[in-house]
Design an enzyme around this catalytic site. Structure first.
Site, short mmCIF file in Angstrom:
data_model
loop_
_atom_site.label_atom_id
_atom_site.label_comp_id
_atom_site.label_asym_id
_atom_site.label_seq_id
_atom_site.Cartn_x
_atom_site.Cartn_y
_atom_site.Cartn_z
N TYR A 23 0.82 -1.23 0.00
CA TYR A 23 0.00 0.00 0.00
C TYR A 23 0.84 1.26 0.00
O TYR A 23 0.31 2.35 0.24
CB TYR A 23 -0.87 0.07 1.28
CG TYR A 23 -1.58 -1.17 1.70
CD1 TYR A 23 -2.47 -1.80 0.84
CD2 TYR A 23 -1.41 -1.70 2.97
CE1 TYR A 23 -3.15 -2.93 1.25
CE2 TYR A 23 -2.09 -2.83 3.39
CZ TYR A 23 -2.96 -3.44 2.52
OH TYR A 23 -3.64 -4.56 2.93
N CYS B 246 14.10 -10.69 -3.12
CA CYS B 246 14.50 -10.37 -4.49
C CYS B 246 13.37 -9.70 -5.25
O CYS B 246 12.83 -10.25 -6.23
CB CYS B 246 14.96 -11.64 -5.19
SG CYS B 246 16.31 -12.41 -4.31
N GLU B 247 12.96 -8.55 -4.79
CA GLU B 247 11.92 -7.73 -5.42
C GLU B 247 12.29 -6.28 -5.13
O GLU B 247 12.68 -5.95 -4.01
CB GLU B 247 10.54 -7.96 -4.78
CG GLU B 247 10.01 -9.37 -4.80
CD GLU B 247 9.39 -9.78 -6.13
OE1 GLU B 247 9.02 -8.89 -6.92
OE2 GLU B 247 9.31 -10.99 -6.37
N TYR C 66 -1.71 -6.09 10.90
CA TYR C 66 -1.38 -6.48 9.53
C TYR C 66 0.14 -6.55 9.33
O TYR C 66 0.67 -6.13 8.31
CB TYR C 66 -2.05 -5.52 8.52
CG TYR C 66 -3.54 -5.42 8.77
CD1 TYR C 66 -4.38 -6.49 8.45
CD2 TYR C 66 -4.11 -4.30 9.39
CE1 TYR C 66 -5.74 -6.43 8.71
CE2 TYR C 66 -5.48 -4.24 9.66
CZ TYR C 66 -6.28 -5.30 9.32
OH TYR C 66 -7.62 -5.26 9.59
C1 LIG Z 1 -15.18 -7.63 7.56
C2 LIG Z 1 -14.10 -6.88 8.26
N1 LIG Z 1 -14.32 -6.42 9.50
C3 LIG Z 1 -13.36 -5.75 10.17
C4 LIG Z 1 -12.14 -5.49 9.61
C5 LIG Z 1 -11.12 -4.74 10.42
O1 LIG Z 1 -10.76 -3.54 9.84
P1 LIG Z 1 -9.77 -2.56 10.62
O2 LIG Z 1 -8.55 -3.33 10.93
O3 LIG Z 1 -9.52 -1.48 9.63
O4 LIG Z 1 -10.49 -2.09 11.82
C6 LIG Z 1 -11.87 -5.92 8.31
C7 LIG Z 1 -10.59 -5.63 7.69
O5 LIG Z 1 -10.33 -5.75 6.55
C8 LIG Z 1 -12.88 -6.64 7.62
O6 LIG Z 1 -12.67 -7.11 6.39
#
Ligand SMILES: Cc1ncc(COP(=O)(O)O)c(C=O)c1O
Length: 397
Positions: free
Chosen positions: A322, A349-350, A378
């Site tokens: 992102y 290797c990217e 994440y």
């Molecule tokens: C269905 C759903 N609920 C909740 C979330 C959580 O989102 P966030 O981490 O932005 O609060 C996501 C994230 O992609 C999602 O797909």
């Protein structure tokens, strides 16, 4: 400076109790994610205080570390999952089936059958074919599936296109124009489907809420109309998506963002007969995790100074995926050193394998350590073994 990360006596300290991250250097054998459970607890409390009538279902995809999950369960949340793997992990962490909301666009027969057997709290249904599949499997097993309709209102929340989920061009949820067809499926399968909720999730990293408000205003009359025909309909699931400030971390600004978000929820849902459910991920855990990584080489070219790390997109994909910003902080305070511009890159290797480009840092030497901040959401959950690199370790404090 990030209040979660501060120098004391020249050493970087982290979390609720300001523990020195240098503790992890003596035993360092590769990149490590460090999570601070205390500060996750503080964030859960803050969100519960801001949304006093909502039940929180933590979106496990943000961070599925077992100790993080057990702590979040202990702090009184349910959990939002998107796979059988996540269901199993939730149970392992101490959640019970009635704590589980099952989202995701590609639920397989095996996943649905097992979730039905367990008797989870709610299936968030993403398409008519999925609704039909859930109805068939429930009928075959003489069960009733508690379903919520994930609706796609075609609203732009102005986030990165890869994390926007509430537009018709996205694969998520069902268009409102499909409601007559959806209702026909519900009526035809009334013995095996119980409509318990509607749900939406417009995307992630929401930093302003006009689109969110607009979506709630669109869905409330639909919810109220459906309630007339479906007596079990009680849950209004507002999804997750509340953003954080990665670039200029400011807790006060973030708290006022939370208040603004809660105000929208209260304005739009405060007066309807609904049990509000929220699915926060990032907001609860992002600041509570850092990635500790070591410089393998300082590589000078005619154009660039590269800090070549032992960790990269394989451990924290967000910058490559992102173009996301993460603060990068040396483990030891180097105030006497000149400031230089670096590309901080990984072993993969990217050419997309970077944590930062042209980042200003005090001069850094081979063997020193850097902290990648705000990596609790994440981060590890998106890590891979690409190039057969080892996964990072995870440690909780
Ligand atoms: C269905 C759903 N609920 C909740 C979330 C959580 O989102 P966030 O981490 O932005 O609060 C996501 C994230 O992609 C999602 O797909």
């Amino acid at each position: 400076m990030d209040p979660f990360l501060q120098y004391f006596d020249g050493t970087l300290c982290f979390g609720d109790k300001k523990r020195p991250l240098t503790n992890f250097v003596g035993t360092y054998s590769g990149p490590v994610y460090v999570y601070d459970l205390g500060s996750i607890g503080i964030r859960v409390k803050q969100m519960k205080r801001a949304l006093p009538t909502a039940d929180l279902y933590y979106a496990m995809k943000a961070n599925s570390n077992l100790d993080v999950l057990s702590a979040i369960k202990k702090y009184g949340c349910g959990v939002d999952v998107v796979s059988l793997g996540e269901i199993h992990r939730a149970l392992e962490a101490g959640f019970v089936p009635s704590d589980i909301v099952f989202s995701g666009v590609a639920k397989t027969e095996k996943e649905i059958s097992q979730a039905l057997d367990l008797s989870i709290h709610q299936f968030n249904i993403e398409s008519i074919p999925e609704l039909l599949r859930v109805a068939r499997l429930a009928k075959e097993n003489d069960l009733v599936a508690p379903v919520a309709l994930r609706l796609n209102p075609n609203i732009d929340i102005k986030t990165h296109p890869f994390i926007a989920t509430g537009l018709h061009e996205n694969k998520f949820g069902m268009e409102l124009s499909l409601l007559p067809q959806i209702e026909k499926v519900l009526k035809d399968n009334s013995a095996s489907l119980s409509l318990v909720g509607i749900s939406l999730h417009l995307g992630s990293q929401m930093l302003e809420f006009s689109g969110f408000r607009q979506a709630l205003q669109l869905l409330v009359p639909i919810y109220q109309r459906l309630q007339l025909s479906y007596p079990n309909l009680r849950n209004f699931d507002i999804g997750g998506g509340l953003g954080i400030y990665y670039q200029e971390m400011d807790l006060q600004k973030e708290n006022s963002l939370l208040r603004e978000y809660a105000e929208v929820v209260k304005d739009e849902l405060g007066k309807i007969n609904a049990r509000v459910q929220s699915e926060p991920g990032r907001w609860l855990v992002a600041h509570s995790g850092v990635l500790l990584t070591q410089i393998q080489y300082v590589k000078e070219t005619t154009l660039k100074s590269f800090l070549v790390m032992d960790s990269g997109m394989n451990h924290l994909l967000r910058p490559a995926l992102y173009d996301a910003y993460h603060s990068i902080i040396p483990l030891f305070h180097n105030s006497g050193r000149p400031i230089k511009l670096y590309d901080v890159v990984g072993p993969i290797c990217e050419s997309s394998d970077f944590f930062a480009k042209d980042r200003k840092l005090p001069e850094i030497r081979e063997g020193e350590f850097l902290i990648i901040a705000d990596a609790g959401a994440y981060g590890f959950s998106m890590a891979s073994q690409y190039n057969l690199q080892e996964l990072p370790k995870e440690v909780c404090i």
